[in-house]
Scaffold this motif. Structure first.
Motif, PDB file in Angstrom:
ATOM      1  N   UNK A 740       0.851  -1.204   0.000  1.00 25.83           N
ATOM      2  CA  UNK A 740       0.000   0.000   0.000  1.00 25.83           C
ATOM      3  C   UNK A 740       0.880   1.246   0.000  1.00 25.83           C
ATOM      4  N   UNK A 741       0.834   1.999  -1.113  1.00 26.11           N
ATOM      5  CA  UNK A 741       1.653   3.196  -1.209  1.00 26.11           C
ATOM      6  C   UNK A 741       1.312   4.245  -0.178  1.00 26.11           C
ATOM      7  N   UNK A 742       0.048   4.277   0.286  1.00 28.36           N
ATOM      8  CA  UNK A 742      -0.350   5.262   1.294  1.00 28.36           C
ATOM      9  C   UNK A 742       0.468   5.107   2.570  1.00 28.36           C
ATOM     10  N   UNK A 743       0.597   3.848   3.053  1.00 30.03           N
ATOM     11  CA  UNK A 743       1.311   3.624   4.316  1.00 30.03           C
ATOM     12  C   UNK A 743       2.813   3.417   4.119  1.00 30.03           C
ATOM     13  N   UNK A 865       5.450  11.769  -8.868  1.00 31.40           N
ATOM     14  CA  UNK A 865       4.883  12.460 -10.037  1.00 31.40           C
ATOM     15  C   UNK A 865       4.770  11.510 -11.229  1.00 31.40           C
ATOM     16  N   UNK A 866       5.775  10.633 -11.399  1.00 31.51           N
ATOM     17  CA  UNK A 866       5.747   9.658 -12.493  1.00 31.51           C
ATOM     18  C   UNK A 866       4.540   8.742 -12.358  1.00 31.51           C
ATOM     19  N   UNK A 867       4.306   8.208 -11.171  1.00 34.30           N
ATOM     20  CA  UNK A 867       3.174   7.305 -10.957  1.00 34.30           C
ATOM     21  C   UNK A 867       1.835   8.034 -11.084  1.00 34.30           C
ATOM     22  N   UNK A 868       1.778   9.271 -10.620  1.00 32.82           N
ATOM     23  CA  UNK A 868       0.523  10.025 -10.708  1.00 32.82           C
ATOM     24  C   UNK A 868       0.128  10.329 -12.142  1.00 32.82           C
ATOM     25  N   UNK A 927       1.621  -3.442 -12.191  1.00 32.83           N
ATOM     26  CA  UNK A 927       0.534  -2.484 -12.004  1.00 32.83           C
ATOM     27  C   UNK A 927       1.084  -1.215 -11.372  1.00 32.83           C
ATOM     28  N   UNK A 928       0.597  -0.078 -11.825  1.00 34.63           N
ATOM     29  CA  UNK A 928       0.989   1.218 -11.265  1.00 34.63           C
ATOM     30  C   UNK A 928       0.631   1.248  -9.782  1.00 34.63           C
ATOM     31  N   UNK A 929       1.611   1.474  -8.874  1.00 31.50           N
ATOM     32  CA  UNK A 929       1.314   1.482  -7.429  1.00 31.50           C
ATOM     33  C   UNK A 929       0.227   2.469  -7.037  1.00 31.50           C
ATOM     34  N   UNK A 930       0.001   3.510  -7.849  1.00 34.49           N
ATOM     35  CA  UNK A 930      -1.046   4.480  -7.522  1.00 34.49           C
ATOM     36  C   UNK A 930      -2.420   3.827  -7.459  1.00 34.49           C
ATOM     37  N   UNK A 931      -2.619   2.743  -8.221  1.00 34.86           N
ATOM     38  CA  UNK A 931      -3.936   2.130  -8.305  1.00 34.86           C
ATOM     39  C   UNK A 931      -4.180   1.100  -7.206  1.00 34.86           C
ATOM     40  N   UNK A 932      -3.194   0.779  -6.389  1.00 36.84           N
ATOM     41  CA  UNK A 932      -3.474  -0.072  -5.230  1.00 36.84           C
ATOM     42  C   UNK A 932      -3.060   0.603  -3.922  1.00 36.84           C
ATOM     43  N   UNK A 933      -3.147   1.951  -3.916  1.00 41.51           N
ATOM     44  CA  UNK A 933      -3.040   2.694  -2.655  1.00 41.51           C
ATOM     45  C   UNK A 933      -4.386   2.627  -1.930  1.00 41.51           C
TER      46      UNK A 933
END
Length: 985
Positions: A740-743, A865-868, A927-933
């Motif tokens: 989870x990129x958030x944590x 920024x790249x992932x976003x 998968x882009x980590x942004x989509x599983x935050x």
């Protein structure tokens, strides 16, 4: 440029304000007052900010006394902009408005007040008042709930409850000084004698007077005269009063007693509507008791009385205004419930207003009393005519003028009441009916004006005056009859058998009485955005059904005529029966929607809860993956007849479509405690590679991706890391469990360690073995000021409103534990790019580790920024760039960790999340980590918690689903079927 240069420039704040060119010095005038905003001019009541009308009037009074009023407030930039807009929107004229950056000191409020030429200051903060007093300003300390100004007594100052009391004191002081100036010596002597006579009968005031100085005695005498000579009003009245009181008894009884009054189904419906509430017995655990919140008893009373009183008028303060407003709003029973809730703390408001058929002295079909009344009226009319014949024309004219005065007052009062009735019934009237009502109102007002003119001039002939009286009486009677119909229309959304509607069809209500589903024009009318918002608040649990009904009714009275708003407004007979509001909303907006009843569970707080649930989840996922309804139950037994799944067994779920698990999302705690994967504190903490704890042979603290052996899908299938039921589904392995990129990054992750360490270093810039040349607090203030500037330039989303040392270190012992920034995920994410620019500006090249710090933060900003900006699946170039940035960050951070350890600083700590960051970057190839935050997942959990909290008061934990499932089904139905409805509420 070194960090010390801007800080040393900051030390120039001791330069007097007169030399600064930030604002022009205002023109000199006689008196200026510096006024605080928060808790002084603007108050807060029940969490809502407001400016009392009494403060506006006091402001005008102060201006009339020759004061120019400056608004000086201490707050942040964003809140300051709000205050300035609000202050400028008020019907008052400010001399100057200034938002100051510091409470006290060279840039504080007292210094600004002195610079602007203020002579008086009104504030609630003790430090500001003390500093202003030292600078020679006349200070008026305002007390609040948290500040009592005990220091003021030592300084000989009075304290004031609110701004109104301050103005009263100042205006009394001005009047006292003017009075003393205008009085002659003889008048002063007579005044002193009268005051002495008064004091002989008031020993308490006399003792205070005797102890006062000569100047204080003079002031007390002048104040006594002003209060004594204040105009008094004598009022004599005869009153007849009829009252209806509602009393509610709060009695908590057992479920058995409740079932003697209602059936089990009725009891459940009352619990769902809120009429009956339940709670666990305070003395016996596990036993529940219930209370009927609408157990009302109505008491009627009538009395007549005479009253005489003498009173003085005065301007009410803010507390009195709030008390009066709250008591005057709403109906009697609602106010009674509010008072009961405040006194006893019981939850829920209840009232009933059943209307039955009575046989009392009301309207009926009998003839006796009504005929007698008609006969009495005819006899009295005959007697009046006979008396008029006996009187002379002059006496008749005199009586006619008396009646004209009464008719004038009656016409004026009825005209005002008629205007109110038209406003309340406005949503239900057609355009033609509104015009007719306006004509009647204007005609009645014109008749009243004619009578007023006739009474004032007294030159109208008797015959013409009688004709005017007759016309006015007929019109008043006609308007009163119309008012009755309008009141019925406003209270019941329409009246049947209306005299006015028979006479004129335009008085028929514009909104029909059928439900929305039955109305022929319901489909043609677009959904109301306002009704959608109210339903959203109700479905999300932020507002009750009663609250949205009241808001809809207020909007309707304000002129909103949409059918959906009208349907919400009339729910529960316009709120008179609150227990029926929920039912009415369901029938109107969710017709024919099946709501699950929920189910009871045997356990709700033990370790056996989740395995029982996961057994059903896994069974459902198996069926989704195959695309057919299951033929066996979760225990593997064949479905039997009677099961709700039996009729569908073996059938296709959704034509030829199937569903498969692609990603399992959650934080590390969920993976360890719920899915049974290795814990981060164990010897082998990672399910994705062969790393060990810090004391092992291959510690996770080695920030080198090439030293570890990674688990592929084949190995994960052959040697599962957990026996959790979800991994028994075909194709589901621990490889699908993604970080989870958030944590990992934002919330207590890499950003917290990286940004916290950089801030700590910049605040303790000098060697930690010696004394800091500039205080860390002052350095942090400069840093945050610069950060706020870059926030604005970069258009940041979620920003920090304040930054303190305690947010990333222990202020008393800053070098005992590792630096760690405690902030929300969004705040950390947007702080990094702003802090990066500040670091480039303040950290010079004279120290080698400066470049590594800047490079480390810049890499992380580029990676996010790249992932976003990337899609759900990265391109080959984006994958390579991701791993390049990952390797560069790990090298830079390893260098900074080594430098911190050798220099004795507790900075740039390495934890297990640095290792999971490696897997996060490696997984970006799939998968882009942004989509599983977990940003949206955290919001969803908060929304469900809020929903559950709104409907489960007094419900046992094993029966939560009986309340939450129906509420969630309502939310889901509106979310899927109603345009403009969102999960965010």
């Amino acid at each position: 440029m070194s960090l010390l240069e801007p800080l040393q420039k900051r030390q120039g704040v001791t330069e007097p304000l007169e030399k600064r060119q930030e604002i022009p010095r205002p023109l000199e005038i006689r008196q200026r007052l510096a006024l605080d905003w928060h808790n002084v001019f603007q108050l807060t009541h029940k969490g809502e900010d407001y400016v009392p009308n009494a403060h506006i009037r006091a402001f005008w009074d102060l201006q009339a006394e020759g004061f120019e009023i400056y608004l000086l407030t201490f707050c942040g930039r964003e809140r300051g902009d709000t205050v300035v807009k609000w202050a400028k929107s008020l019907p008052i004229k400010w001399g100057y408005i200034k938002v100051v950056g510091d409470r006290c000191g060279p840039w504080g409020k007292a210094e600004w007040a002195k610079h602007l030429g203020c002579t008086h200051l009104v504030d609630d903060n003790a430090d500001i008042c003390k500093e202003s007093l030292e600078k020679g300003l006349k200070v008026y300390p305002v007390t609040t709930r948290h500040e009592h100004h005990t220091w003021a007594k030592k300084e000989g100052l009075e304290t004031y409850r609110d701004f109104v009391k301050v103005v009263e004191e100042e205006t009394v002081e001005g009047a006292k000084a003017l009075l003393q100036k205008l009085m002659t010596k003889d008048e002063k002597t007579k005044l002193w004698s009268k005051h002495q006579t008064y004091l002989r009968g008031n020993q308490d005031e006399k003792s205070t007077y005797d102890e006062a100085s000569k100047k204080e005695k003079t002031d007390m005498t002048m104040k006594w005269l002003l209060k004594k000579e204040h105009p008094k009003y004598y009022q004599v009245s005869k009153e007849m009063e009829g009252s209806t009181k509602a009393k509610r008894s709060e009695q908590w009884v057992s479920e058995m007693v409740m079932l003697t009054k209602w059936s089990w189904e009725e009891l459940q419906m009352h619990l769902a509507s809120g009429r009956i509430v339940g709670r666990e017995c305070a003395s016996t655990w596990g036993v529940y008791e219930y209370c009927d919140m609408q157990d009302w008893v109505t008491v009627q009373a009538a009395q007549s009385k005479k009253r005489a009183r003498i009173a003085q008028e005065y301007v009410p303060n803010s507390d009195e205004e709030m008390l009066l407003d709250s008591c005057m709003q709403g109906n009697m029973k609602a106010n009674a419930s509010r008072l009961l809730a405040q006194s006893s703390g019981s939850k829920g408001l209840g009232k009933s207003s059943s209307k039955g058929k009575g046989k009392g002295k009301g309207k009926g079909k009998g003839k006796g009393d009504s005929q007698l009344a008609l006969q009495d009226r005819e006899e009295k009319h005959t007697e009046d005519e006979e008396e008029d014949e006996d009187k002379t024309e002059e006496e008749q004219l005199k009586d006619a003028y008396k009646k004209a005065k009464k008719a004038r007052d009656m016409a004026t009062a009825v005209c005002a009441d008629f205007e109110d009735c038209l406003a309340k019934a406005n949503p239900y009237l057609s355009k033609a009916s509104k015009q007719n009502g306006l004509k009647d109102q204007q005609l009645l007002a014109a008749m009243g004006n004619k009578l007023k003119e006739a009474v004032s001039k007294e030159n109208v002939p008797l015959k013409k005056l009688k004709s005017m009286l007759q016309e006015t009486a007929n019109k008043v009677k006609e308007v009163k009859d119309t008012m009755k119909e309008l009141k019925q229309l406003a209270n019941k959304a329409g009246s049947i058998a209306s005299k006015v509607s028979v006479k004129d069809a335009c008085w028929q209500p514009a909104v029909a009485q059928e439900s929305l589903a039955e109305r022929p024009d319901a489909e043609a009318e677009d959904p109301s955005p306002f009704a959608t918002k109210l339903l959203s608040h109700w479905a999300h649990g932020t507002l009750s059904a009663k609250a949205i009904q009241e808001l809809a009714h207020l909007a309707q009275l304000g002129g909103t005529s949409h059918a959906e708003v009208a349907a919400l407004a009339k729910s529960g007979n316009y709120g008179e029966n609150p227990g029926n509001i929920h039912k009415a909303i369901m029938q109107t907006f969710l017709p024919n929607v099946s709501i699950p009843a929920g189910f009871d569970v045997e356990v709700a707080t033990t370790k056996d809860t989740w395995p029982a649930l996961w057994k059903w989840f896994s069974w459902s996922f198996h069926a989704l993956q195959k695309g057919f309804h299951p033929s066996r139950d979760p225990d593997g037994k064949p479905l039997e007849k009677g099961s709700p799944f039996y009729p569908h067994k073996g059938k296709a779920l959704a034509s030829s479509f199937t569903a498969a698990i692609w990603t399992i999302i959650g934080d590390q705690e969920f993976f360890s405690l719920q899915l049974g994967l290795p814990h981060w504190a164990s010897k082998n903490p990672c399910h994705q590679c062969n790393c060990t704890s810090k004391s092992g042979d291959l510690p996770y603290s080695w920030l080198d991706p090439d030293v570890f052996t990674y688990v592929n899908t084949k190995v994960a299938k052959a040697n599962p890391s957990s026996t959790h039921p979800i991994f028994s589904i075909d194709g589901v392995t621990s490889r699908m469990v993604r970080g989870d990129g958030l944590h990992i990054l934002f919330t207590k992750g890499l950003y917290a360690h990286l940004l916290g360490s950089c801030l700590h270093y910049m605040c303790w810039f000098d060697p930690i073995t010696g004394h800091q040349v500039v205080k860390p607090q002052e350095r942090l203030a400069v840093i945050f000021t610069e950060v706020q500037k870059f926030y604005k330039v970069q258009g940041a989303g979620t920003v920090l409103t304040n930054l303190k040392l305690s947010m990333f270190t222990n202020e008393k012992s800053p070098h005992q534990s590792h630096a760690f920034l405690d902030a929300k995920g969004g705040e950390c994410k947007w702080l990094a790019p702003a802090l990066l620019e500040v670091m480039k500006k303040m950290l010079g090249p004279e120290r080698d580790h400066h470049a590594h710090m800047i490079q480390c933060v810049e890499i992380m900003v580029q990676l996010v920024f790249l992932w976003d900006s990337a899609d759900i699946f990265l391109t080959e170039a984006e994958e390579e760039f991701t791993m390049s940035l990952c390797n560069s960050f790990l090298q830079e951070y390893t260098y900074l960790n080594h430098w911190a350890e050798t220099s004795g600083r507790k900075l740039f700590h390495i934890v297990f999340k640095h290792h999971t960051f490696i897997h996060l970057c490696l997984g970006a190839a799939e998968m882009n980590p942004r989509f599983h935050c977990c940003f949206k997942s955290e919001d969803f959990v908060g929304a469900i918690a809020r929903l559950a909290h709104s409907c489960t008061s007094g419900v046992a934990s094993t029966r939560l689903s009986t309340k939450v499932l129906p509420k969630y089904a309502i939310l889901l139905h509106l979310l899927l079927t109603r345009e403009g409805f969102s999960m965010e509420g």
